[in-house]
Design a protein around this motif. Structure first.
Motif, mmCIF file in Angstrom:
data_model
loop_
_atom_site.group_PDB
_atom_site.id
_atom_site.type_symbol
_atom_site.label_atom_id
_atom_site.label_comp_id
_atom_site.label_asym_id
_atom_site.label_seq_id
_atom_site.Cartn_x
_atom_site.Cartn_y
_atom_site.Cartn_z
ATOM 1 N N THR A 69 46.030 90.634 30.864
ATOM 2 C CA THR A 69 44.770 90.340 31.533
ATOM 3 C C THR A 69 44.721 88.870 31.932
ATOM 4 O OG1 THR A 69 43.747 91.965 30.102
ATOM 5 C CG2 THR A 69 42.273 90.506 31.296
ATOM 6 N N THR A 70 44.137 88.592 33.079
ATOM 7 C CA THR A 70 43.949 87.210 33.502
ATOM 8 C C THR A 70 42.466 86.905 33.532
ATOM 9 O OG1 THR A 70 43.911 87.819 35.825
ATOM 10 C CG2 THR A 70 46.056 87.206 34.895
ATOM 11 N N ILE A 71 42.143 85.629 33.508
ATOM 12 C CA ILE A 71 40.748 85.194 33.510
ATOM 13 C C ILE A 71 40.496 84.374 34.761
ATOM 14 C CG2 ILE A 71 38.974 83.870 32.301
ATOM 15 C CD1 ILE A 71 40.582 84.216 29.748
ATOM 16 N N SER A 72 39.425 84.685 35.432
ATOM 17 C CA SER A 72 39.012 83.887 36.588
ATOM 18 C C SER A 72 37.780 83.102 36.193
ATOM 19 C CB SER A 72 38.684 84.814 37.760
ATOM 20 O OG SER A 72 38.016 84.115 38.758
ATOM 21 N N SER A 73 37.784 81.817 36.468
ATOM 22 C CA SER A 73 36.629 80.996 36.098
ATOM 23 C C SER A 73 35.446 81.268 37.000
ATOM 24 C CB SER A 73 36.986 79.510 36.143
ATOM 25 O OG SER A 73 37.209 79.123 37.479
ATOM 26 N N GLY A 74 35.691 81.916 38.141
ATOM 27 C CA GLY A 74 34.594 82.248 39.037
ATOM 28 C C GLY A 74 34.104 81.065 39.841
ATOM 29 N N GLN A 75 34.858 79.982 39.866
ATOM 30 C CA GLN A 75 34.429 78.805 40.602
ATOM 31 C C GLN A 75 35.318 78.598 41.816
ATOM 32 O OE1 GLN A 75 34.657 75.695 37.689
ATOM 33 N NE2 GLN A 75 32.534 75.961 37.121
ATOM 34 N N ASN A 76 34.710 78.303 42.926
ATOM 35 C CA ASN A 76 35.432 77.845 44.106
ATOM 36 C C ASN A 76 34.485 76.983 44.914
ATOM 37 O OD1 ASN A 76 33.936 79.469 45.992
ATOM 38 N ND2 ASN A 76 35.125 81.232 45.334
ATOM 39 N N SER A 77 34.981 76.408 45.987
ATOM 40 C CA SER A 77 34.162 75.443 46.722
ATOM 41 C C SER A 77 32.919 76.045 47.356
ATOM 42 C CB SER A 77 35.019 74.761 47.788
ATOM 43 O OG SER A 77 35.524 75.740 48.677
ATOM 44 N N SER A 78 32.927 77.348 47.657
ATOM 45 C CA SER A 78 31.783 77.936 48.336
ATOM 46 C C SER A 78 30.852 78.708 47.399
ATOM 47 C CB SER A 78 32.270 78.873 49.440
ATOM 48 O OG SER A 78 32.961 79.964 48.865
ATOM 49 N N ASN A 79 31.201 78.814 46.119
ATOM 50 C CA ASN A 79 30.390 79.612 45.202
ATOM 51 C C ASN A 79 30.319 78.935 43.846
ATOM 52 O OD1 ASN A 79 28.994 81.619 43.955
ATOM 53 N ND2 ASN A 79 30.672 83.073 43.889
ATOM 54 N N LYS A 127 28.174 91.209 35.610
ATOM 55 C CA LYS A 127 29.053 92.078 36.407
ATOM 56 C C LYS A 127 29.390 91.421 37.733
ATOM 57 C CE LYS A 127 27.957 96.775 34.936
ATOM 58 N NZ LYS A 127 27.299 98.043 35.329
ATOM 59 N N GLY A 128 28.387 90.844 38.362
ATOM 60 C CA GLY A 128 28.586 90.186 39.647
ATOM 61 C C GLY A 128 29.562 89.021 39.570
ATOM 62 N N LYS A 129 29.625 88.386 38.440
ATOM 63 C CA LYS A 129 30.540 87.256 38.238
ATOM 64 C C LYS A 129 31.836 87.692 37.538
ATOM 65 C CE LYS A 129 27.872 84.042 39.864
ATOM 66 N NZ LYS A 129 28.248 83.246 41.003
ATOM 67 N N ARG A 130 31.981 88.980 37.302
ATOM 68 C CA ARG A 130 33.146 89.544 36.604
ATOM 69 C C ARG A 130 33.342 88.923 35.218
ATOM 70 N NH1 ARG A 130 37.737 89.369 41.021
ATOM 71 N NH2 ARG A 130 36.704 87.447 41.542
ATOM 72 N N LYS A 131 32.235 88.788 34.496
ATOM 73 C CA LYS A 131 32.264 88.198 33.157
ATOM 74 C C LYS A 131 31.656 89.113 32.093
ATOM 75 C CE LYS A 131 33.864 84.315 34.808
ATOM 76 N NZ LYS A 131 34.600 84.810 35.940
ATOM 77 N N LEU A 132 31.306 90.337 32.462
ATOM 78 C CA LEU A 132 30.672 91.248 31.504
ATOM 79 C C LEU A 132 31.546 91.483 30.280
ATOM 80 C CD1 LEU A 132 28.223 92.990 30.862
ATOM 81 C CD2 LEU A 132 29.330 94.870 32.102
ATOM 82 N N GLY A 133 32.844 91.481 30.445
ATOM 83 C CA GLY A 133 33.771 91.704 29.334
ATOM 84 C C GLY A 133 33.644 90.696 28.212
ATOM 85 N N PHE A 134 33.056 89.542 28.481
ATOM 86 C CA PHE A 134 32.878 88.535 27.440
ATOM 87 C C PHE A 134 31.727 88.868 26.503
ATOM 88 C CE2 PHE A 134 35.636 86.356 30.269
ATOM 89 C CZ PHE A 134 36.382 85.519 29.457
ATOM 90 N N VAL A 135 30.818 89.734 26.928
ATOM 91 C CA VAL A 135 29.721 90.137 26.037
ATOM 92 C C VAL A 135 29.881 91.564 25.532
ATOM 93 C CG1 VAL A 135 28.080 88.476 26.987
ATOM 94 C CG2 VAL A 135 28.118 90.801 27.887
#
Length: 130
Positions: free
Chosen positions: A2-12, A46-54
């Motif tokens: 599994t990989t982790i995306s921080s969910g950060q980029n210049s436009s979001n 879910k929208g940030k693809r982080k639900l798995g952390f909770v």
């Protein structure tokens, strides 16, 4: 693996949806609004693809050791989102937590209460419909 995306980029911006009082973010005040708060948080996560952390799908043991530092970073972001969405009186019990999943379970255990008399009333209403 599994990989982790921080969910950060210049436009979001990662924490854009968590701004207090903006974008319809619901603040947890206790049992009276836990269900609404929980649903709102689940949708946001879910929208940030982080639900798995909770929901325990993304625990550190499921990641290669080389990704643990990145896991810690994303877990801290999720913890900050949770902390920003509760009233100040609840912060004292979660401020030193280091695991978003454990905080989520603690809040669920404390505030996810079913109103027994309301359930009984609704059951009676359903029976009388027939």
């Amino acid at each position: 693996m599994t990989t982790i995306s921080s969910g950060q980029n210049s436009s979001n911006k990662t924490q854009e949806w968590v701004s207090e009082g903006k974008n319809g973010i619901i603040t947890l005040i206790g049992s009276e609004n836990y269900a609404l708060w929980s649903r709102s948080m689940i949708l946001g996560l879910k929208g940030k693809r982080k639900l798995g952390f909770v929901d325990s799908r993304h625990t550190t043991d499921k990641f290669d050791e080389s990704l643990h530092e990145q896991w810690e970073k994303v877990n801290a972001v999720v913890l900050s989102w949770i902390m920003r969405s509760v009233i100040k009186e609840l912060l004292g019990s979660i401020i030193y937590a280091s695991n978003a999943h454990k905080v989520w379970l603690d809040l669920k255990e404390r505030f996810d209460k079913v109103n027994g008399s309301r359930v009984l009333y609704l059951h009676r209403e359903i029976v009388t419909l027939n």
